[in-house]
Design an enzyme around this catalytic site. Structure first.
Site, PDB file in Angstrom:
ATOM      1  N   TRP A 129      24.038  19.723  51.295  1.00 56.55           N
ATOM      2  CA  TRP A 129      24.995  20.809  51.023  1.00 56.55           C
ATOM      3  C   TRP A 129      25.076  21.091  49.535  1.00 56.55           C
ATOM      4  O   TRP A 129      25.117  22.251  49.115  1.00 56.55           O
ATOM      5  CB  TRP A 129      26.370  20.485  51.612  1.00 56.55           C
ATOM      6  CG  TRP A 129      26.310  20.289  53.098  1.00 56.55           C
ATOM      7  CD1 TRP A 129      26.545  19.133  53.786  1.00 56.55           C
ATOM      8  CD2 TRP A 129      25.933  21.254  54.079  1.00 56.55           C
ATOM      9  NE1 TRP A 129      26.351  19.336  55.130  1.00 56.55           N
ATOM     10  CE2 TRP A 129      25.975  20.618  55.338  1.00 56.55           C
ATOM     11  CE3 TRP A 129      25.554  22.605  54.024  1.00 56.55           C
ATOM     12  CZ2 TRP A 129      25.665  21.286  56.528  1.00 56.55           C
ATOM     13  CZ3 TRP A 129      25.243  23.269  55.212  1.00 56.55           C
ATOM     14  CH2 TRP A 129      25.308  22.607  56.435  1.00 56.55           C
ATOM     15  N   ASP A 168      33.150  21.166  46.790  1.00 59.99           N
ATOM     16  CA  ASP A 168      33.072  21.351  48.233  1.00 59.99           C
ATOM     17  C   ASP A 168      33.796  20.148  48.852  1.00 59.99           C
ATOM     18  O   ASP A 168      33.353  19.006  48.697  1.00 59.99           O
ATOM     19  CB  ASP A 168      31.590  21.375  48.645  1.00 59.99           C
ATOM     20  CG  ASP A 168      31.395  21.543  50.142  1.00 59.99           C
ATOM     21  OD1 ASP A 168      32.357  21.410  50.902  1.00 59.99           O
ATOM     22  OD2 ASP A 168      30.223  21.798  50.541  1.00 59.99           O
ATOM     23  N   LYS A 192      36.464  20.314  60.319  1.00 61.24           N
ATOM     24  CA  LYS A 192      36.475  18.843  60.357  1.00 61.24           C
ATOM     25  C   LYS A 192      37.926  18.340  60.370  1.00 61.24           C
ATOM     26  O   LYS A 192      38.384  17.843  61.378  1.00 61.24           O
ATOM     27  CB  LYS A 192      35.693  18.275  59.180  1.00 61.24           C
ATOM     28  CG  LYS A 192      34.222  18.747  59.226  1.00 61.24           C
ATOM     29  CD  LYS A 192      33.601  18.730  57.885  1.00 61.24           C
ATOM     30  CE  LYS A 192      32.354  19.550  57.729  1.00 61.24           C
ATOM     31  NZ  LYS A 192      31.269  19.343  58.653  1.00 61.24           N
TER      32      LYS A 192
HETATM   33  C1  LIG Z   1      30.083  19.176  52.854  1.00 62.31           C
HETATM   34  C2  LIG Z   1      29.710  20.390  53.644  1.00 62.31           C
HETATM   35  N1  LIG Z   1      29.536  21.551  52.997  1.00 62.31           N
HETATM   36  C3  LIG Z   1      29.189  22.672  53.632  1.00 62.31           C
HETATM   37  C4  LIG Z   1      28.981  22.674  54.999  1.00 62.31           C
HETATM   38  C5  LIG Z   1      28.600  23.951  55.682  1.00 62.31           C
HETATM   39  O1  LIG Z   1      29.735  24.436  56.299  1.00 62.31           O
HETATM   40  P1  LIG Z   1      29.735  25.757  57.195  1.00 62.31           P
HETATM   41  O2  LIG Z   1      29.005  25.422  58.445  1.00 62.31           O
HETATM   42  O3  LIG Z   1      31.206  25.995  57.386  1.00 62.31           O
HETATM   43  O4  LIG Z   1      29.079  26.834  56.417  1.00 62.31           O
HETATM   44  C6  LIG Z   1      29.156  21.497  55.723  1.00 62.31           C
HETATM   45  C7  LIG Z   1      28.955  21.485  57.180  1.00 62.31           C
HETATM   46  O5  LIG Z   1      28.971  20.505  57.854  1.00 62.31           O
HETATM   47  C8  LIG Z   1      29.525  20.325  55.021  1.00 62.31           C
HETATM   48  O6  LIG Z   1      29.690  19.167  55.670  1.00 62.31           O
END
Ligand SMILES: Cc1ncc(COP(=O)(O)O)c(C=O)c1O
Length: 361
Positions: free
Chosen positions: A102, A172, A196
């Protein structure tokens, strides 16, 4: 009815009390004769819901008044573009620490709009640790400094924040928001996909300091400009109404049933402790993360034998412990033990793991 223990990384378990309340209110929300799903977002009832969600979030997270709370859509992934579009406005540069998939996606997307400078990475060891950071290597003229605070796939978390001085720290927090207290004033911007610890998928929460709003790049689409949403109380267009409502119920549960984030942290430490203590003493299983960087929320582990890992995942599922398979890029197992996972779920998982070890080690 038999509910399983769901160790999914997200979407993940919601508190049973929240689901029951949502079920009770499904057909008739507080006597108005409609479901929240059917309600106009401009109605008085819905205004009450979105205001309560924001007020509860502010209270539970102790968000200072010079920060806006935005209820958006597009997932945390949309923030990978929205953040540079709104914040890369002076020197067109930002610093990034690559601690997983991510964090890397956030960097790659930002690098489409300006200079993305990588200050450190833990890719050399499959992101099993948080790299040491030397503030001397940070760009003095970065418009922001980006980290992924809790790395969902790899199970690492920062225990110390980078010292970025006047450069706004952007994090994030998708997989750790609401799991323990966090000092919002240390950040310029925090963002999280809700699926989550906050509620169902479809809602993305952004907490952003006032001075970082209103300087977006000229070509920023209206919907991707924080100012659009800040000026309109997250109601410029139709918000993800039902997800915000469930988020409000989750926050109400967190405040009134759990007793706030310090209490939540105690419970989360207990759950993670049960699992890590067992992994550290096991003859069969081992955790994959450097102990000092272990996450409270995501616990990856392996047996060292892929066939045995697969057997474990399948036998666990048959016993009602579901979604324990590790991320497809990592393999092995991962137990995501977010706020809604009860202590009892982890105790039972550990008992099952002990039994599996006895039969297979
Ligand atoms: C730390 C983190 N950032 C970003 C994301 C991506 O999130 P989204 O599916 O809401 O775009 C996730 C998804 O699991 C994540 O765990």
């Amino acid at each position: 009815m038999k509910r399983v223990y769901n160790f999914s990384a997200g979407p993940s378990m919601l508190p049973e009390a929240v689901l029951r309340r949502a079920a009770d209110e499904m057909l008739d929300y507080k006597g108005c004769g409609q479901s929240v799903m059917e309600m106009s977002h401009r109605s008085g009832e819905y205004e009450g819901i979105i205001c309560s969600a924001e007020n509860l979030l502010r209270e539970v997270m102790e968000i200072p008044c010079n920060y806006k709370v935005l209820f958006l859509q597009g997932g945390a992934s949309s923030q990978f573009a929205m953040i540079p579009l709104n914040l890369m406005n002076k020197h067109h540069k930002a610093d990034f620490v690559l601690t997983g998939q991510w964090a890397t996606k956030a960097w790659k997307e930002a690098a489409r709009y300006g200079e993305g400078n990588v200050v450190a990475s833990s890719k050399d060891k499959t992101f099993t640790y948080i790299p040491e950071l030397d503030p001397g290597t940070f760009s003095k003229d970065a418009d922001y400094f980006h980290i992924c605070l809790n790395n969902t796939i790899y199970g690492t978390v920062y225990h110390e924040l980078p010292q970025t001085g006047d450069v706004p720290l952007v994090a994030d927090v998708s997989s750790c928001i609401l799991s323990e207290p966090i000092d919002v004033s240390k950040f310029g911007l925090l963002y999280a996909g809700a699926q989550k610890n906050m509620g169902p998928a479809g809602l993305t929460v952004v907490i952003v300091r006032d001075d970082l709003i209103g300087n977006a790049m000229d070509f920023t689409p209206t919907m991707l400009n924080y100012k659009t949403h800040a000026d309109n109380g997250s109601m410029f267009n139709t918000p993800p109404c039902y997800s915000i409502y469930i988020c409000m119920l989750v926050l109400d549960w967190l405040k009134n049933t759990v007793g706030g984030l310090s209490e939540m942290e105690k419970i989360n430490r207990k759950k993670a402790g049960l699992l890590y203590d067992f992994l550290d003493s096991s003859r069969l299983f081992r955790g994959t993360v450097v102990p000092k960087d272990r996450s409270l929320m995501n616990v990856p582990f392996v047996t060292g034998d892929t066939a045995l890992d697969a057997k474990f995942v399948s036998e666990a599922a048959a016993e009602g412990f579901v979604n324990l398979k590790g991320h497809r890029t990592v393999g092995g197992m991962r137990a995501s033990i977010y706020n809604a996972m009860p202590v009892e779920g982890v105790e039972k998982l550990v008992a099952f793991m002990k039994d599996f070890e006895r039969k297979n080690a």
